[in-house]
Design a protein around this motif. Structure first.
Motif, PDB file in Angstrom:
ATOM      1  N   GLU A 196     -53.494  -1.526 -42.401  1.00 67.31           N
ATOM      2  CA  GLU A 196     -52.423  -0.540 -42.597  1.00 67.31           C
ATOM      3  C   GLU A 196     -51.296  -0.703 -41.581  1.00 67.31           C
ATOM      4  O   GLU A 196     -50.171  -0.231 -41.797  1.00 67.31           O
ATOM      5  N   LYS A 197     -51.562  -1.390 -40.464  1.00 74.70           N
ATOM      6  CA  LYS A 197     -50.542  -1.666 -39.438  1.00 74.70           C
ATOM      7  C   LYS A 197     -50.292  -3.170 -39.304  1.00 74.70           C
ATOM      8  O   LYS A 197     -49.768  -3.621 -38.295  1.00 74.70           O
ATOM      9  N   LYS A 198     -50.664  -3.923 -40.324  1.00 73.54           N
ATOM     10  CA  LYS A 198     -50.522  -5.385 -40.307  1.00 73.54           C
ATOM     11  C   LYS A 198     -51.130  -5.988 -39.037  1.00 73.54           C
ATOM     12  O   LYS A 198     -50.624  -6.935 -38.462  1.00 73.54           O
ATOM     13  N   ASN A 199     -52.261  -5.397 -38.633  1.00 75.83           N
ATOM     14  CA  ASN A 199     -53.022  -5.870 -37.473  1.00 75.83           C
ATOM     15  C   ASN A 199     -52.223  -5.851 -36.174  1.00 75.83           C
ATOM     16  O   ASN A 199     -52.403  -6.701 -35.294  1.00 75.83           O
ATOM     17  N   ALA A 200     -51.326  -4.857 -36.033  1.00 79.97           N
ATOM     18  CA  ALA A 200     -50.673  -4.625 -34.742  1.00 79.97           C
ATOM     19  C   ALA A 200     -51.753  -4.294 -33.728  1.00 79.97           C
ATOM     20  O   ALA A 200     -52.696  -3.547 -34.009  1.00 79.97           O
ATOM     21  N   LEU A 201     -51.619  -4.849 -32.526  1.00 76.56           N
ATOM     22  CA  LEU A 201     -52.706  -4.821 -31.548  1.00 76.56           C
ATOM     23  C   LEU A 201     -52.609  -3.635 -30.592  1.00 76.56           C
ATOM     24  O   LEU A 201     -51.579  -3.417 -29.962  1.00 76.56           O
ATOM     25  N   THR A 202     -53.705  -2.920 -30.468  1.00 77.40           N
ATOM     26  CA  THR A 202     -53.839  -1.841 -29.494  1.00 77.40           C
ATOM     27  C   THR A 202     -54.606  -2.352 -28.284  1.00 77.40           C
ATOM     28  O   THR A 202     -55.192  -3.440 -28.313  1.00 77.40           O
ATOM     29  N   GLY A 203     -54.650  -1.538 -27.235  1.00 79.91           N
ATOM     30  CA  GLY A 203     -55.407  -1.914 -26.052  1.00 79.91           C
ATOM     31  C   GLY A 203     -56.869  -2.158 -26.369  1.00 79.91           C
ATOM     32  O   GLY A 203     -57.484  -3.104 -25.861  1.00 79.91           O
ATOM     33  N   ALA A 204     -57.442  -1.324 -27.223  1.00 81.07           N
ATOM     34  CA  ALA A 204     -58.858  -1.489 -27.579  1.00 81.07           C
ATOM     35  C   ALA A 204     -59.087  -2.797 -28.327  1.00 81.07           C
ATOM     36  O   ALA A 204     -60.127  -3.452 -28.141  1.00 81.07           O
ATOM     37  N   MET A 205     -58.134  -3.182 -29.155  1.00 77.94           N
ATOM     38  CA  MET A 205     -58.278  -4.446 -29.886  1.00 77.94           C
ATOM     39  C   MET A 205     -58.191  -5.639 -28.932  1.00 77.94           C
ATOM     40  O   MET A 205     -58.953  -6.605 -29.053  1.00 77.94           O
ATOM     41  N   TYR A 206     -57.260  -5.574 -27.977  1.00 77.19           N
ATOM     42  CA  TYR A 206     -57.185  -6.636 -26.968  1.00 77.19           C
ATOM     43  C   TYR A 206     -58.499  -6.749 -26.199  1.00 77.19           C
ATOM     44  O   TYR A 206     -58.990  -7.852 -25.936  1.00 77.19           O
ATOM     45  N   ASP A 207     -59.062  -5.613 -25.822  1.00 80.84           N
ATOM     46  CA  ASP A 207     -60.317  -5.626 -25.066  1.00 80.84           C
ATOM     47  C   ASP A 207     -61.442  -6.259 -25.888  1.00 80.84           C
ATOM     48  O   ASP A 207     -62.271  -7.016 -25.362  1.00 80.84           O
ATOM     49  N   ALA A 208     -61.470  -5.943 -27.184  1.00 81.80           N
ATOM     50  CA  ALA A 208     -62.511  -6.505 -28.045  1.00 81.80           C
ATOM     51  C   ALA A 208     -62.360  -8.016 -28.174  1.00 81.80           C
ATOM     52  O   ALA A 208     -63.349  -8.764 -28.135  1.00 81.80           O
ATOM     53  N   MET A 209     -61.124  -8.497 -28.310  1.00 81.77           N
ATOM     54  CA  MET A 209     -60.903  -9.941 -28.418  1.00 81.77           C
ATOM     55  C   MET A 209     -61.235 -10.649 -27.112  1.00 81.77           C
ATOM     56  O   MET A 209     -61.820 -11.739 -27.119  1.00 81.77           O
ATOM     57  N   ARG A 210     -60.847 -10.026 -25.998  1.00 86.03           N
ATOM     58  CA  ARG A 210     -61.181 -10.620 -24.700  1.00 86.03           C
ATOM     59  C   ARG A 210     -62.699 -10.707 -24.538  1.00 86.03           C
ATOM     60  O   ARG A 210     -63.235 -11.737 -24.095  1.00 86.03           O
ATOM     61  N   GLY A 211     -63.397  -9.652 -24.903  1.00 81.83           N
ATOM     62  CA  GLY A 211     -64.852  -9.663 -24.811  1.00 81.83           C
ATOM     63  C   GLY A 211     -65.476 -10.741 -25.675  1.00 81.83           C
ATOM     64  O   GLY A 211     -66.465 -11.375 -25.286  1.00 81.83           O
ATOM     65  N   ALA A 212     -64.898 -10.967 -26.849  1.00 77.72           N
ATOM     66  CA  ALA A 212     -65.421 -12.007 -27.741  1.00 77.72           C
ATOM     67  C   ALA A 212     -65.272 -13.388 -27.112  1.00 77.72           C
ATOM     68  O   ALA A 212     -66.167 -14.243 -27.239  1.00 77.72           O
ATOM     69  N   LEU A 213     -64.146 -13.619 -26.430  1.00 80.00           N
ATOM     70  CA  LEU A 213     -63.934 -14.917 -25.775  1.00 80.00           C
ATOM     71  C   LEU A 213     -64.824 -15.072 -24.543  1.00 80.00           C
ATOM     72  O   LEU A 213     -65.411 -16.143 -24.325  1.00 80.00           O
ATOM     73  N   GLU A 214     -64.913 -14.031 -23.742  1.00 79.18           N
ATOM     74  CA  GLU A 214     -65.783 -14.096 -22.565  1.00 79.18           C
ATOM     75  C   GLU A 214     -67.225 -14.367 -22.988  1.00 79.18           C
ATOM     76  O   GLU A 214     -67.929 -15.185 -22.373  1.00 79.18           O
ATOM     77  N   GLY A 215     -67.652 -13.664 -24.034  1.00 82.92           N
ATOM     78  CA  GLY A 215     -69.016 -13.851 -24.521  1.00 82.92           C
ATOM     79  C   GLY A 215     -69.247 -15.252 -25.062  1.00 82.92           C
ATOM     80  O   GLY A 215     -70.330 -15.819 -24.895  1.00 82.92           O
ATOM     81  N   ALA A 216     -68.235 -15.823 -25.713  1.00 81.22           N
ATOM     82  CA  ALA A 216     -68.368 -17.190 -26.231  1.00 81.22           C
ATOM     83  C   ALA A 216     -68.560 -18.186 -25.098  1.00 81.22           C
ATOM     84  O   ALA A 216     -69.409 -19.082 -25.175  1.00 81.22           O
ATOM     85  N   ASP A 217     -67.773 -18.036 -24.039  1.00 80.44           N
ATOM     86  CA  ASP A 217     -67.910 -18.949 -22.902  1.00 80.44           C
ATOM     87  C   ASP A 217     -69.281 -18.824 -22.234  1.00 80.44           C
ATOM     88  O   ASP A 217     -69.794 -19.798 -21.674  1.00 80.44           O
ATOM     89  N   ALA A 218     -69.849 -17.631 -22.284  1.00 80.32           N
ATOM     90  CA  ALA A 218     -71.135 -17.393 -21.622  1.00 80.32           C
ATOM     91  C   ALA A 218     -72.329 -17.756 -22.506  1.00 80.32           C
ATOM     92  O   ALA A 218     -73.462 -17.775 -22.025  1.00 80.32           O
ATOM     93  N   SER A 219     -72.086 -18.040 -23.777  1.00 81.80           N
ATOM     94  CA  SER A 219     -73.172 -18.259 -24.730  1.00 81.80           C
ATOM     95  C   SER A 219     -73.408 -19.733 -24.995  1.00 81.80           C
ATOM     96  O   SER A 219     -72.470 -20.502 -25.223  1.00 81.80           O
ATOM     97  N   GLU A 220     -74.668 -20.122 -25.008  1.00 84.94           N
ATOM     98  CA  GLU A 220     -75.016 -21.489 -25.395  1.00 84.94           C
ATOM     99  C   GLU A 220     -75.024 -21.646 -26.906  1.00 84.94           C
ATOM    100  O   GLU A 220     -74.972 -22.769 -27.419  1.00 84.94           O
ATOM    101  N   ALA A 221     -75.073 -20.520 -27.630  1.00 89.65           N
ATOM    102  CA  ALA A 221     -75.153 -20.573 -29.089  1.00 89.65           C
ATOM    103  C   ALA A 221     -73.786 -20.670 -29.750  1.00 89.65           C
ATOM    104  O   ALA A 221     -73.680 -21.144 -30.887  1.00 89.65           O
ATOM    105  N   VAL A 222     -72.730 -20.222 -29.065  1.00 86.92           N
ATOM    106  CA  VAL A 222     -71.386 -20.225 -29.657  1.00 86.92           C
ATOM    107  C   VAL A 222     -70.645 -21.468 -29.195  1.00 86.92           C
ATOM    108  O   VAL A 222     -70.436 -21.680 -28.000  1.00 86.92           O
TER     109      VAL A 222
END
Length: 254
Positions: free
Chosen positions: A23-49
């Protein structure tokens, strides 16, 4: 993971990060940035990703920052801003990243792709970086990365004049690997990410570092842009532009 960001670990060692705020064409909020950052941090820390794919709900990759959310953070230290924390992580992520761009890719929706190792777009993709129009400066090391990719003159046109360009031009400029139908886009990006994830991890990271070049220079550009961005954000010129933008965005009855 938040209401507007879905993080899924797929077969083949691929982490799919989908922006889901249509509905907002995926305009980014602070919470969305935090979620994306967490996904990247988790990927670097994971042997499975072994690779991360960024995608948006069909019809939009990201309209950039949610201005209404962004202006609420002006009085806080910019170094702690979710957007900058995400950008810092984006610049230093060791896990290969792939973007699947459908529809609008505005601001960070465009500059994010400069950090990706592979970028695919649908014919509907539209790239634009209206930072200067908003009284700001480029971010995510785009003032460093884009001239090295497309040349100084073309980068000036894109970053200063905010020229919108489509998928075919992005491919011609070397900003997109291939253009393909929307219904095949994410599937193809995931398949290519799985190919990266299947490679020997140590060799992949070593080769990736060589291809990407001077990591210190990229991170330095992130910080110098952030300082200029923060300074511009607090000027009356920029605040007036934001107020005008928000007034146009409000319904007449608001």
């Amino acid at each position: 993971m938040t209401e507007h960001v879905r993080v899924e670990d797929l077969e083949g060692g691929v982490r799919l990060v989908t922006l889901d705020r249509p509905e907002k064409k995926n305009a980014l909020t602070g919470a969305m940035y935090d979620a994306m950052r967490g996904a990247l941090e988790g990927a670097d820390a994971s042997e499975a990703v072994g690779a991360v794919v960024f995608a948006g709900q069909p019809g939009a990759f990201s309209a950039g920052n949610d201005i209404a959310d962004f202006v609420t953070r002006v009085d806080r230290p910019f170094g702690e801003a979710p957007s900058l924390r995400f950008i810092r992580q984006l610049a230093r992520t060791r896990t290969p990243m792939v973007a699947a761009v459908d529809g609008v890719a505005v601001g960070v929706g465009t500059t994010l792709t400069l950090h990706c190792d592979l970028v695919y777009a649908s014919p509907a993709a539209r790239f634009r970086t209206p930072f200067v129009e908003l009284g700001l400066v480029p971010e995510a090391a785009s003032s460093y990365l884009l001239p090295r990719r497309v040349g100084r003159l073309k980068a000036t046109e894109i970053l200063l004049l905010s020229e919108m360009f489509g998928a075919e031009q992005a491919e011609a400029l070397g900003l997109v690997n291939a253009v393909m139908p929307s219904d095949m886009l994410v599937e193809h990006a995931v398949a290519q990410a799985a190919r990266l994830a299947a490679l020997p991890r140590g060799a992949l990271q070593a080769a990736r570092a060589l291809i990407r070049g001077d990591q210190a220079a990229v991170e330095a550009a992130v910080e110098s842009e952030a300082a200029a961005f923060d300074s511009r954000l607090r000027t009356e010129e920029t605040q007036a532009i934001f107020r005008a933008f928000l007034n146009r965005a409000r319904p007449a009855s608001a």
